[in-house]
Design an enzyme around this catalytic site. Sequence first.
Site, PDB file in Angstrom:
ATOM      1  N   LYS A  11      50.235   9.539  -6.455  1.00  0.00           N
ATOM      2  CA  LYS A  11      50.866  10.811  -6.118  1.00  0.00           C
ATOM      3  C   LYS A  11      51.774  10.635  -4.919  1.00  0.00           C
ATOM      4  O   LYS A  11      51.404   9.986  -3.950  1.00  0.00           O
ATOM      5  CB  LYS A  11      49.772  11.851  -5.819  1.00  0.00           C
ATOM      6  CG  LYS A  11      50.281  13.240  -5.396  1.00  0.00           C
ATOM      7  CD  LYS A  11      50.494  13.424  -3.894  1.00  0.00           C
ATOM      8  CE  LYS A  11      49.365  12.980  -3.018  1.00  0.00           C
ATOM      9  NZ  LYS A  11      49.704  13.149  -1.541  1.00  0.00           N
ATOM     10  N   PRO A  92      46.054   1.542  -1.978  1.00  0.00           N
ATOM     11  CA  PRO A  92      45.366   1.516  -0.686  1.00  0.00           C
ATOM     12  C   PRO A  92      44.662   2.834  -0.410  1.00  0.00           C
ATOM     13  O   PRO A  92      45.053   3.891  -0.913  1.00  0.00           O
ATOM     14  CB  PRO A  92      46.496   1.246   0.316  1.00  0.00           C
ATOM     15  CG  PRO A  92      47.750   1.641  -0.397  1.00  0.00           C
ATOM     16  CD  PRO A  92      47.518   1.392  -1.838  1.00  0.00           C
ATOM     17  N   VAL A  93      43.611   2.769   0.396  1.00  0.00           N
ATOM     18  CA  VAL A  93      42.792   3.927   0.725  1.00  0.00           C
ATOM     19  C   VAL A  93      43.362   4.629   1.950  1.00  0.00           C
ATOM     20  O   VAL A  93      43.913   3.997   2.842  1.00  0.00           O
ATOM     21  CB  VAL A  93      41.335   3.474   0.976  1.00  0.00           C
ATOM     22  CG1 VAL A  93      40.479   4.618   1.491  1.00  0.00           C
ATOM     23  CG2 VAL A  93      40.744   2.896  -0.309  1.00  0.00           C
ATOM     24  N   ALA A  94      43.238   5.967   1.986  1.00  0.00           N
ATOM     25  CA  ALA A  94      43.763   6.769   3.098  1.00  0.00           C
ATOM     26  C   ALA A  94      45.229   6.452   3.329  1.00  0.00           C
ATOM     27  O   ALA A  94      45.649   6.077   4.423  1.00  0.00           O
ATOM     28  CB  ALA A  94      42.942   6.541   4.364  1.00  0.00           C
ATOM     29  N   GLY A  96      48.045   8.471   1.739  1.00  0.00           N
ATOM     30  CA  GLY A  96      48.998   9.502   1.382  1.00  0.00           C
ATOM     31  C   GLY A  96      49.420   9.484  -0.067  1.00  0.00           C
ATOM     32  O   GLY A  96      50.385  10.142  -0.457  1.00  0.00           O
ATOM     33  N   GLY A  99      44.961   8.729  -3.666  1.00  0.00           N
ATOM     34  CA  GLY A  99      44.236   7.737  -4.456  1.00  0.00           C
ATOM     35  C   GLY A  99      42.922   8.245  -5.006  1.00  0.00           C
ATOM     36  O   GLY A  99      42.640   8.117  -6.198  1.00  0.00           O
ATOM     37  N   GLY A 100      42.083   8.838  -4.138  1.00  0.00           N
ATOM     38  CA  GLY A 100      40.823   9.382  -4.617  1.00  0.00           C
ATOM     39  C   GLY A 100      41.038  10.533  -5.581  1.00  0.00           C
ATOM     40  O   GLY A 100      40.368  10.638  -6.612  1.00  0.00           O
ATOM     41  N   ALA A 102      43.717  11.007  -7.421  1.00  0.00           N
ATOM     42  CA  ALA A 102      44.279  10.447  -8.648  1.00  0.00           C
ATOM     43  C   ALA A 102      43.179   9.871  -9.521  1.00  0.00           C
ATOM     44  O   ALA A 102      43.187  10.036 -10.752  1.00  0.00           O
ATOM     45  CB  ALA A 102      45.306   9.377  -8.310  1.00  0.00           C
ATOM     46  N   ASP A 131      44.303  18.070  -3.796  1.00  0.00           N
ATOM     47  CA  ASP A 131      45.256  17.374  -4.668  1.00  0.00           C
ATOM     48  C   ASP A 131      44.740  17.164  -6.087  1.00  0.00           C
ATOM     49  O   ASP A 131      45.511  16.781  -6.972  1.00  0.00           O
ATOM     50  CB  ASP A 131      45.608  16.003  -4.078  1.00  0.00           C
ATOM     51  CG  ASP A 131      46.504  16.090  -2.856  1.00  0.00           C
ATOM     52  OD1 ASP A 131      47.036  17.186  -2.582  1.00  0.00           O
ATOM     53  OD2 ASP A 131      46.662  15.068  -2.169  1.00  0.00           O
TER      54      ASP A 131
END
Length: 271
Positions: A11, A92-94, A96, A99-100, A102, A131
């Site tokens: 996203k 990558p985590v955290a 923007g 990811g979580g 999505a 999101d």
Amino acid sequence: MIALRETAYAKINLALHVRGRRDDGYHELETLFAFVDDGDRLSARVSEQDELKAFGEFAPELTDPFDNIVSQVLGALPRAGGLAVELEKRLPVAAGLGGGSADAGAVFRLVREAYGLPDNWQQRAAKLGADVPACVESLTCIGRGTGTDLAPIENDLAGTAVLLVNPRVPLTTGPVFKVWDGVDLGPMPEGSVSQIAQQGRNDLQTPAISLCAPIADVLEELDQTSAFLTRMSGSGATCFALYRSHDVMREAAEKLISDHPDWWTMQGSLR
């Protein structure tokens, strides 16, 4: 049943206007969600009980709530049976990129294909994260409120070449909102996706840079390429650049990877 497969599409926020702080502690937003045609990859099969296995480059970095949002989705959706999910964590985590969220959206689609979704799935998605509702369909849309009030919009940038760059510095959302100065700089512009993107802004970009200086370095490098739009996504630290052609994007990516081999990149197209 043959294994089901989904991509958790990255996203990006083509524009993100923060209008004010709400009484409930959240922020009033106006944003233009868009999605890249690549991201994490999930597979699933029907099973007697729910299972989750994570692997891939960024799997070791999963921390609460990122490591259990898939389990949260499975727990939030009534079904006649279980689902064994394997998650290849490529985003990558955290960062923007949602990811979580999505990943959660992809699991909603997997459950829909295997069992169907309840009529109130949108409300269930919103409870899992701001999101998540947008990530279920992963199509360009306008988000208002906390980001969960969605309105469809035709994407005149579909197919546009996009380059994602992250300096490999995690940046969680809460601290970025905390240092936002609270100044309402005005509403998101109206018009087509391309008009909103080019005339809009990301109000979290300056506060994010104050916490993570490498974001400015990434944007400076991207500004030196032939992109027609560069901006930070969400609360950072990932930035994106849009290009008129994929050849130009690939050339920019090759140079950036050569100059900054420690940065994470992903190439793709807007959905």
